[in-house]
Write a protein that holds these residues in place. Structure first.
Motif, PDB file in Angstrom:
ATOM      1  N   HIS A  35     -37.908  38.430 -16.648  1.00  0.00           N
ATOM      2  CA  HIS A  35     -37.333  39.076 -18.027  1.00  0.00           C
ATOM      3  C   HIS A  35     -38.463  39.308 -19.231  1.00  0.00           C
ATOM      4  CE1 HIS A  35     -32.689  38.388 -17.479  1.00  0.00           C
ATOM      5  NE2 HIS A  35     -33.397  38.764 -16.307  1.00  0.00           N
ATOM      6  N   PHE A  75     -28.732  31.631 -14.566  1.00  0.00           N
ATOM      7  CA  PHE A  75     -28.454  31.584 -13.349  1.00  0.00           C
ATOM      8  C   PHE A  75     -27.374  30.173 -13.028  1.00  0.00           C
ATOM      9  CE2 PHE A  75     -28.075  30.375  -8.906  1.00  0.00           C
ATOM     10  CZ  PHE A  75     -27.926  31.375  -8.121  1.00  0.00           C
ATOM     11  N   SER A  79     -24.069  35.604 -14.217  1.00  0.00           N
ATOM     12  CA  SER A  79     -24.874  36.823 -14.042  1.00  0.00           C
ATOM     13  C   SER A  79     -23.993  38.041 -14.023  1.00  0.00           C
ATOM     14  CB  SER A  79     -25.792  36.859 -12.969  1.00  0.00           C
ATOM     15  OG  SER A  79     -26.265  38.106 -12.836  1.00  0.00           O
ATOM     16  N   ILE A 105     -30.997  38.390 -11.573  1.00  0.00           N
ATOM     17  CA  ILE A 105     -31.570  37.030 -11.920  1.00  0.00           C
ATOM     18  C   ILE A 105     -32.982  36.967 -11.809  1.00  0.00           C
ATOM     19  CG2 ILE A 105     -31.558  36.415  -9.388  1.00  0.00           C
ATOM     20  CD1 ILE A 105     -31.511  33.393 -10.274  1.00  0.00           C
ATOM     21  N   THR A 121     -30.647  35.307 -16.684  1.00  0.00           N
ATOM     22  CA  THR A 121     -29.867  36.472 -16.116  1.00  0.00           C
ATOM     23  C   THR A 121     -29.440  37.394 -17.170  1.00  0.00           C
ATOM     24  OG1 THR A 121     -27.719  35.419 -16.612  1.00  0.00           O
ATOM     25  CG2 THR A 121     -28.717  35.147 -14.315  1.00  0.00           C
ATOM     26  N   THR A 122     -29.558  37.074 -18.489  1.00  0.00           N
ATOM     27  CA  THR A 122     -29.252  37.956 -19.553  1.00  0.00           C
ATOM     28  C   THR A 122     -30.233  37.429 -20.607  1.00  0.00           C
ATOM     29  OG1 THR A 122     -26.813  38.140 -18.850  1.00  0.00           O
ATOM     30  CG2 THR A 122     -27.635  38.806 -21.121  1.00  0.00           C
TER      31      THR A 122
END
Length: 644
Positions: A31, A79, A82, A55, A60-61
């Motif tokens: 990320h 995770f 998601s 993921i 996931t964010t």
């Protein structure tokens, strides 16, 4: 691989080579690479950063803040909760290919009614006002099996579709419901990103950022209506391909602490760079912490690796790092290149061993702390009123970052194929092509460097006349060999966006959806309003029906003279002939095939489909003039690729 290529090398030489490789490996969290790919090429000195995908390692964010050459990760979701995997689960359930067919679900949504929103919210996802959410894992099997959903999921809808089978109305309604939920989460997350970052600029990345319908709703809701943002910029290669750009830029700016180059300083920096070309730069120290992970620990367990990232990606420490010098011999580089080509891209963590985590925002486990970071804006001053358009100051070069071919290379390829062609200057080319398009014919357009990312942006495109009422069906069924419901995008000259679409914001990377201008649209008759599903497809809705989706929307690409002068000139010429500054633009390929790259690729696709004309650089080819045996030779091109 090095040992196999050079068996004469001693054990000491092989060991030394291995150490060189390990000393020059750097690891970015997934990320962080997405955040970097979104912020560093953007035109902003400060921005809130939102990354949404399936993921990374655990995230996931991710919500982050970018200022100049710094990025600070603020909050994360982990995770298995998601948004990307939720969308992929429905993609799988609707019979499309995961990590490929999500855009089909988005395109299918306007054909349905969002009848299942309450079911999704009640049983599948718990949404919070700040955009955080948790999935009810009783309905999903992607944490332990090879399927995305299970029988309990199917009990909610009783409509699982087999791939390539007929699409029913319920499938369209499910897609519409999923899209509504996705948009609601995206908008809530953007509000939280704006609040936490303190910036009026937003940048997006991750696979979910390719949901251009959701992006259009963010623009309409948060820039136009609520006015909590001034600008939005989306990485054109928002999927994992863009992480390559993000890794490189994160290393350059965060690890090496190199400044971002502003437009007004470009000439000065280029001059400085040229004077330093012959100077040596020191090799990175082995104990670097931010961004890197010690290579010896790369094969540790998932749990240990998570802790390792937490330790290694702490505060930026130590001396300012410089770019590593080239310490590899030609033989060593060859070994690495061959090894890379043979690497198995399918090696991924075994999700069955990953523990389910609690939902809600987490403090990041891999925070990039920025010493002395101020939350004030950078050099730019943003007032509270939304701007009419975003200046073209990003550093993606129009996303034309791929290969290009000279006229000599093109001619050599065409001669080797015994193709029949004409060579013209570009004034003649744009005139002949515009006239052909105005006659309702379909043109393959191959110019300059390939696009980087999933969208054709006028370098490797199939083009048509948007006024043609049958162009969408013709392109889908006879040229792309794909599902008839899928919409096409309009390429519009930048100055004419607001004249033809309900959008006064540029969209150079085809990542914003907006309605077609109301005065360009035709109202539906009583009989047309009673139609359902695919029956709606053939209704003529506007003056540009081939790019008007059934909900009167369009996925806009604004075309700019400074990033693609040839494509701009072609549309300009078509505008003079037709009075419409718009062309139908779809990627130059058949279903399942990657976008064409080389002149051979373009000719093969041209001959294997029902395109009428091919333009490659300064060469024009007409289908009827090509050798008849070539039609037979390339006839089965659509069967060579696995369906997407």
């Amino acid at each position: 691989m090095y040992k196999k290529l050079y068996p004469q090398k001693s054990k000491q030489e092989i060991k030394a080579f291995k150490q060189k490789v390990l000393n020059n490996l750097y690891f970015s969290e997934h990320h962080l690479s997405h955040c970097s790919s979104a912020f560093f090429p953007s035109p902003f000195s400060d921005a809130g950063i939102l990354t949404l995908d399936g993921i990374g390692e655990w995230a996931t964010t991710t919500i982050a803040k970018g200022v100049d050459n710094h990025i600070e990760i603020l909050q994360e979701l982990h995770f298995p909760h998601s948004l990307g995997l939720l969308y992929s689960a429905f993609t799988y359930y609707l019979g499309f290919k995961v990590n490929s067919g999500e855009y089909k679900v988005m395109g299918l949504a306007p054909y349905g009614e969002p009848k299942f929103v309450d079911i999704i919210k009640t049983h599948l996802i718990d949404m919070k006002p700040d955009g955080s959410f948790s999935l009810n894992m009783k309905y999903f099997s992607y944490t332990y099996g090879l399927r995305m959903t299970n029988a309990k999921f199917d009990s909610l809808f009783h409509a699982q579709r087999s791939p390539e089978s007929k699409l029913e109305q319920i499938h369209m309604d499910i897609a519409a419901s999923l899209q509504v939920v996705t948009e609601e989460i995206m908008i809530a997350l953007v509000r939280t990103t704006a609040r936490l970052s303190g910036s009026r600029n937003l940048v997006l990345s991750g696979g979910v950022a390719l949901n251009c319908v959701g992006n259009g709703k963010i623009y309409q809701k948060l820039i136009k209506e609520e006015k909590i943002l001034d600008h939005i910029w989306i990485q054109p290669a928002s999927g994992d391909a863009g992480s390559a750009v993000g890794c490189a830029l994160a290393f350059y700016h965060i690890e090496c602490k190199q400044p971002r180059i502003r437009e007004e300083k470009q000439a000065e920096c280029e001059k400085a760079d040229s004077s330093n070309e012959t100077q040596n730069v020191s090799e990175p120290a082995k104990d670097s912490r931010s961004f890197t992970q010690n290579a010896e620990n790369v094969f540790c367990s998932q749990a240990d690796r998570r802790q390792d990232f937490c330790d290694k990606n702490g505060a930026l420490q130590g001396e300012v790092r410089e770019l590593p010098k080239a310490v590899m011999t030609e033989a060593e580089l060859k070994a690495i290149a061959i090894f890379s080509q043979k690497a198995n891209a399918k090696d991924k963590p075994n999700n069955s061993k990953i523990l389910e985590l609690e939902s809600g925002f987490f403090e990041p486990h891999a925070e990039i702390r920025l010493d002395g970071l101020s939350h004030k804006c950078g050099d730019e001053i943003h007032d509270s009123s939304p701007k009419a358009e975003l200046p073209l100051q990003d550093s993606m070069q129009g996303s034309y970052l791929g290969l290009s071919y000279s006229n000599d290379e093109v001619q050599a390829t065409l001669d080797s194929l015994n193709a029949i062609y004409e060579k013209h200057n570009f004034d003649a080319i744009k005139t002949l092509t515009a006239e052909t398009l105005a006659q309702g014919k379909v043109v393959g357009w191959h110019q300059g460097r390939c696009e980087f990312g999933p969208r054709a942006l006028g370098a490797r495109s199939i083009l048509g006349d948007p006024r043609n009422t049958t162009m969408q069906k013709t392109m889908n069924l006879k040229i792309k060999y794909r599902e008839s419901f899928r919409p096409f995008a309009p390429s519009v000259l930048d100055f004419a966006i607001n004249e033809w679409f309900e959008c006064d914001y540029i969209s150079p990377y085809m990542l914003l959806v907006a309605p077609v201008k109301r005065e360009k649209c035709y109202p539906l008759t009583k009989e047309q309003k009673e139609l359902f599903g695919i029956e709606k497809l053939n209704i003529v809705r506007s003056e540009i029906p081939s790019v008007t989706h059934i909900d009167y929307s369009a996925r806009i690409q604004s075309v700019h003279k400074d990033t693609n002068p040839r494509y701009y000139a072609l549309i300009e010429k078509f505008y003079k002939l037709s009075g419409v500054p718009v062309l139908v633009n779809t990627s130059f390929n058949v279903r399942g095939e990657p976008m064409v790259c080389s002149p051979y690729d373009s000719y093969a696709c041209f001959m294997g489909t029902e395109m009428d004309m091919l333009v490659i650089e300064d060469f024009i080819l007409y289908k009827e003039k090509q050798p008849k045996e070539h039609i037979a030779k390339f006839r089965d091109i659509k069967d060579k690729y696995e369906l997407d």
